[in-house]
Design an enzyme around this catalytic site. Sequence first.
Site, mmCIF file in Angstrom:
data_model
loop_
_atom_site.group_PDB
_atom_site.id
_atom_site.type_symbol
_atom_site.label_atom_id
_atom_site.label_comp_id
_atom_site.label_asym_id
_atom_site.label_seq_id
_atom_site.Cartn_x
_atom_site.Cartn_y
_atom_site.Cartn_z
ATOM 1 N N TYR A 147 12.072 2.970 -0.141
ATOM 2 C CA TYR A 147 11.620 3.941 -1.193
ATOM 3 C C TYR A 147 10.656 3.263 -2.153
ATOM 4 C CZ TYR A 147 12.242 7.056 -5.025
ATOM 5 O OH TYR A 147 11.996 8.207 -6.148
ATOM 6 N N ASP A 242 7.383 -4.395 -3.144
ATOM 7 C CA ASP A 242 7.765 -3.400 -3.985
ATOM 8 C C ASP A 242 9.051 -4.571 -4.411
ATOM 9 O OD1 ASP A 242 9.089 -1.932 -5.455
ATOM 10 O OD2 ASP A 242 9.188 0.100 -4.336
ATOM 11 N N LYS A 270 11.832 -1.704 -13.796
ATOM 12 C CA LYS A 270 13.241 -2.017 -14.110
ATOM 13 C C LYS A 270 13.473 -3.250 -15.444
ATOM 14 C CE LYS A 270 14.868 0.409 -10.272
ATOM 15 N NZ LYS A 270 15.608 1.646 -10.519
HETATM 16 N N1 HOZ Z 1 15.832 5.454 -7.096
HETATM 17 C C1 HOZ Z 1 16.399 4.578 -8.140
HETATM 18 C C2 HOZ Z 1 16.922 3.503 -7.617
HETATM 19 N N2 HOZ Z 1 17.309 3.510 -6.268
HETATM 20 C C3 HOZ Z 1 17.149 5.238 -9.038
HETATM 21 C C4 HOZ Z 1 16.312 6.384 -9.969
HETATM 22 C C5 HOZ Z 1 16.888 7.665 -9.545
HETATM 23 O O1 HOZ Z 1 16.485 7.917 -8.342
HETATM 24 O O2 HOZ Z 1 17.316 8.323 -10.259
#
Ligand code: HOZ
Length: 435
Positions: A147, A242, A270
């Site tokens: 992702y 990433d 982050k």
């Molecule tokens: N995708 C982020 C961590 N895997 C979290 C953010 C979210 O989707 O709310």
Amino acid sequence: MPEDKFKRSRKLYAEAQRYLPGGVDSPVRAHKAVGATPLFIERGKGSKIFDADGNAYIDYVCSWGPLILGHARPEVVRALKKAAERGTSFGISTELEIQLAKIIAAAMPSIEMLRFVNSGTEATMTALRLARAFTGCDKIIKFAGGYHGHADGLLTTAGSGLATLDLPDSPGVPASHAQNTLTARYNDLSSVEQVFHRYPKEIAAVIIEPIAANMGVVPPLPDFLNDLRLMTRDYNALLIFDEVITGFRVAYGGAQELYGVTPDLTCLGKIIGGGLPVGAYGGRREIMKMISPIGPVYQAGTLSGNPLAMTAGIETIKLLGRPNVYTQLEKTASQLQDSIRKSAADNGIRLQVARVSSLLTVFFNASAVVDYESARQSDTSRFAEFFRGLLDRGIYWPPSQFEAAFISLAHNDKDIRSTSNAFEEIFRDFGSREK
Ligand code: HOZ
């Protein structure tokens, strides 16, 4: 009738649904996959969060990673207050951007220049634009279950919320765009080679979470990243790490330090914003020099390099530079991992605990998880029960099988003991029902 301990959260959720799609601003927060009331949080302190009903939870989400120091760390809050008094945004450069850029470049030698943006999504989206401009190629390779935010073209077979809600991709992405995204299997170099063979001169970049953390945590197999580095060089494609989750998390210098592999470009987010919205992409000077205003690749942002985000990032990373920080994270997280494994074994529960440093996932899966396909074999209804069991016992775990739990420096022995007791109770209950 038992008292409704989520009364106020329920009321807020009902109201929120009138104004916000699904009552939330990010899908996983709706707790759909785990069948629990979505929580509304009022405050956080250290390892704990407190909801609108006054319930306290030991928090293993930590805002999905940025809060490696825990909630409202006094040094960060003090610095933020001072910064806010000087002004919250100028849309003009500040010295803070240089300070944070220097800190990041020193931590990750692969980054000679970088650009701050406002989210990980912006970082990956622009890194790919840059890779395409640099190589003159349109296609990119990503990994199933990886992702990289929600930009068009990166939602194919993606992890995180798409895996949680079982969505193969998203409508609204033009087919012409998606067809430039080719997918390989994480931890399987031959699947990458097949794609390169098929399109030998058309691949701009391979983008990868060096430690997959959005299909749950799946560490790279030995040599996988190194071999990928060599293969991308052979095919003149860029390698993009990433490190939005892993940067300053698994080691001060991120996964690239941990595994000793140097990417061409790195995406961050982050932790480098210490809990405020941020992202960054950076890498070799010759590539980064293509970014406007010194190069032709355009990317801009009203709030980019925002002084509050820079301040929180600088203060957070300063504290991460203290001695023994990563040893402490390792110790806390390994205690948690050991206790989960022990309770599961004592009660005959088959599961896998995947962990790298302070990133951890409990997969309800009988065999080892090495890629998206094996991650998806996990028993998600059991996971949902596990999540609710923890919530009932005052522990907030990520509400998805396909996300990482985050351990912070604020988690102490008492937190780990309470969490371990909760695991024991839940697994005893699971075990007794199976007999
Ligand atoms: N995708 C982020 C961590 N895997 C979290 C953010 C979210 O989707 O709310």
